[in-house]
Design an enzyme around this catalytic site. Structure first.
Site, PDB file in Angstrom:
ATOM      1  N   SER A 246       0.832  -1.202   0.000  1.00 37.42           N
ATOM      2  CA  SER A 246       0.000   0.000   0.000  1.00 37.42           C
ATOM      3  C   SER A 246       0.871   1.258   0.000  1.00 37.42           C
ATOM      4  CB  SER A 246      -0.953  -0.049   1.201  1.00 37.42           C
ATOM      5  OG  SER A 246      -1.964   0.921   1.104  1.00 37.42           O
ATOM      6  N   ASP A 333      -9.767  -5.087  -4.416  1.00 36.07           N
ATOM      7  CA  ASP A 333      -9.143  -4.157  -3.474  1.00 36.07           C
ATOM      8  C   ASP A 333      -9.979  -2.877  -3.401  1.00 36.07           C
ATOM      9  OD1 ASP A 333      -7.527  -2.306  -2.127  1.00 36.07           O
ATOM     10  OD2 ASP A 333      -5.689  -3.220  -2.876  1.00 36.07           O
ATOM     11  N   HIS A 372      -7.721  -5.751   0.272  1.00 33.58           N
ATOM     12  CA  HIS A 372      -6.532  -4.895   0.306  1.00 33.58           C
ATOM     13  C   HIS A 372      -5.358  -5.498   1.059  1.00 33.58           C
ATOM     14  CE1 HIS A 372      -4.199  -1.245   0.160  1.00 33.58           C
ATOM     15  NE2 HIS A 372      -4.183  -1.127   1.472  1.00 33.58           N
TER      16      HIS A 372
END
Length: 398
Positions: A246, A333, A372
């Site tokens: 991320s 995601d 995610h």
């Protein structure tokens, strides 16, 4: 004479009795008439009282409705006022955007002691503290391969540092925003990587967890560089891979670009749920949905990010990277859209910097539900890493 008067008196008594009798009858009749009229009046009032009560009830209901509408109108006006005030507030205070990007003040899970990784089930992990700069201290976890679990019990920091020189490869893990190095999904990934035979070194950037300092993109990148150099000083010839997740992908590409420019690249780079750059990610983030079509969205929301010195330009960095690259992204995601990971791959794949190195993109179908941060659950992950990193190691040796 008396005899003549007696009949008159008797007659008078009879008349009086008769008069009193007739007046009593009249009075009784009058009373009866009064009672009848009173009953008639009461009977006439009977239907009017329910109508009056119904009118009063209706008025009360209308009053309640007006009061409810008044309160709803106040709430609506407050929400609208807040909606229009937030863009101006962010524009006037760019630091707010930086806080929202880093989310370093969100420490999840709460109430854990980062000095004791064993409390999170990491019984073969040691906690360190390093000092990248003056007045900056960062907390580091080093997890040895699972096969060393028994040997690691009760060992001190020196033993763990010496273990980096063993024949096992090392992964430097750079986590995303919010939380700490003790986040649940992060701990689960450490366990998976450790079970596959890797050392895992991770840390909290300055301002996160129990690390001291003020967050910034430059500071985060420098922290990562310091930890990488600390690992290389102890690992000998062991391969060192960098894994970013991320927001950590932005730190990872900043770091690797810098390492490649000084001609000390890592052995491979792994990006999990990456974006192209922070402006595109902010525009695609679910939180921005209610403002995405707001007039002047870029000026209000994106320009303050740039003015704060935050870029995390993965799309530019990958053009200057000279090591193998693996991108992992789940189709479902909700935080970093899948298309941004695909776009980054399309930028990296034809780059001349990668002509001698492998660039691979691995999508995970939305039916798997990895979203995610749950790619570590994939039963295919060990095979993917073994094949990709094994190939990278062969390329490095040649």
């Amino acid at each position: 004479m008396r005899k003549r008067l007696e009949p008159v008196a008797l007659e008078r008594e009879r008349c009086a009795a008769s008069g009193s009798s007739s007046s009593g009858a009249a009075a009784a009749a009058l009373d009866a008439d009064c009672r009848l009229k009173q009953n008639l009046r009461l009977a006439g009032k009977g239907p009017a009282e329910p109508r009056h009560a119904a009118d009063a009830g209706m008025q009360r209901a209308l009053g309640r409705r007006k009061g409810l509408w008044f309160r709803l109108r106040k709430i609506l006006l407050f929400v609208l006022g807040l909606y229009f005030a937030i863009p101006f507030l962010i524009k006037l205070c760019p630091g707010i955007q930086a806080k929202l990007i880093f989310l370093n003040f969100v420490r999840v899970p709460y109430f854990i002691d980062l000095k004791k990784p064993q409390d999170q089930g990491l019984n073969h992990t040691c906690n360190y503290y390093l000092q990248p700069e003056e007045d900056v201290t960062i907390g580091v976890w080093h997890t040895v391969p699972t096969v060393w679990w028994k040997n690691a019990q009760g060992k001190d920091q020196m033993w763990y540092e010496d273990a980096l020189a063993s024949s096992h490869p090392i992964i430097l893990y750079l986590h995303g925003n919010a939380g700490t190095r003790g986040g649940d999904h992060r701990v689960e990934l450490y366990k998976v990587l450790s079970s596959l035979g890797y050392h895992v070194v991770t840390f909290d950037y300055r301002g996160w967890g129990d690390s001291v300092g003020t967050p910034s993109e430059r500071g985060m990148t420098y922290d990562a560089l310091h930890v990488f150099d600390w690992i290389k000083a102890r690992s000998g010839d062991n391969p060192v891979y960098i894994w970013g997740h991320s927001l950590g992908t932005g730190v990872a590409t900043n770091l690797v670009r810098r390492l490649c420019e000084r001609e000390t690249p890592p052995d491979a780079l792994i990006l999990e749920s990456p974006f192209t750059n922070i402006r595109e990610e902010a525009k695609s983030h679910p939180f921005s949905a209610i403002y995405r079509y707001f007039p002047g969205f870029d000026w209000f929301f994106l320009d303050p990010i740039t003015s704060s010195g935050i870029k995390f330009a993965n799309d530019e960095n990958v053009k200057h990277i000279s090591c193998s690259l693996l991108i992992l992204h789940a189709e479902d995601d909700p935080v970093v859209p899948f298309q941004l990971g695909r776009k980054l791959y399309n930028i990296a794949a034809p780059s001349r910097s990668f002509r001698d190195f492998k660039v691979q993109f691995i999508p995970f179908h939305s039916d798997l539900g990895y979203r995610h941060k749950y790619i570590y659950k994939s039963p295919e992950l060990p095979r993917i890493l073994r094949e990709f990193l094994g190939r990278s190691e062969r390329e490095r040796q040649h």
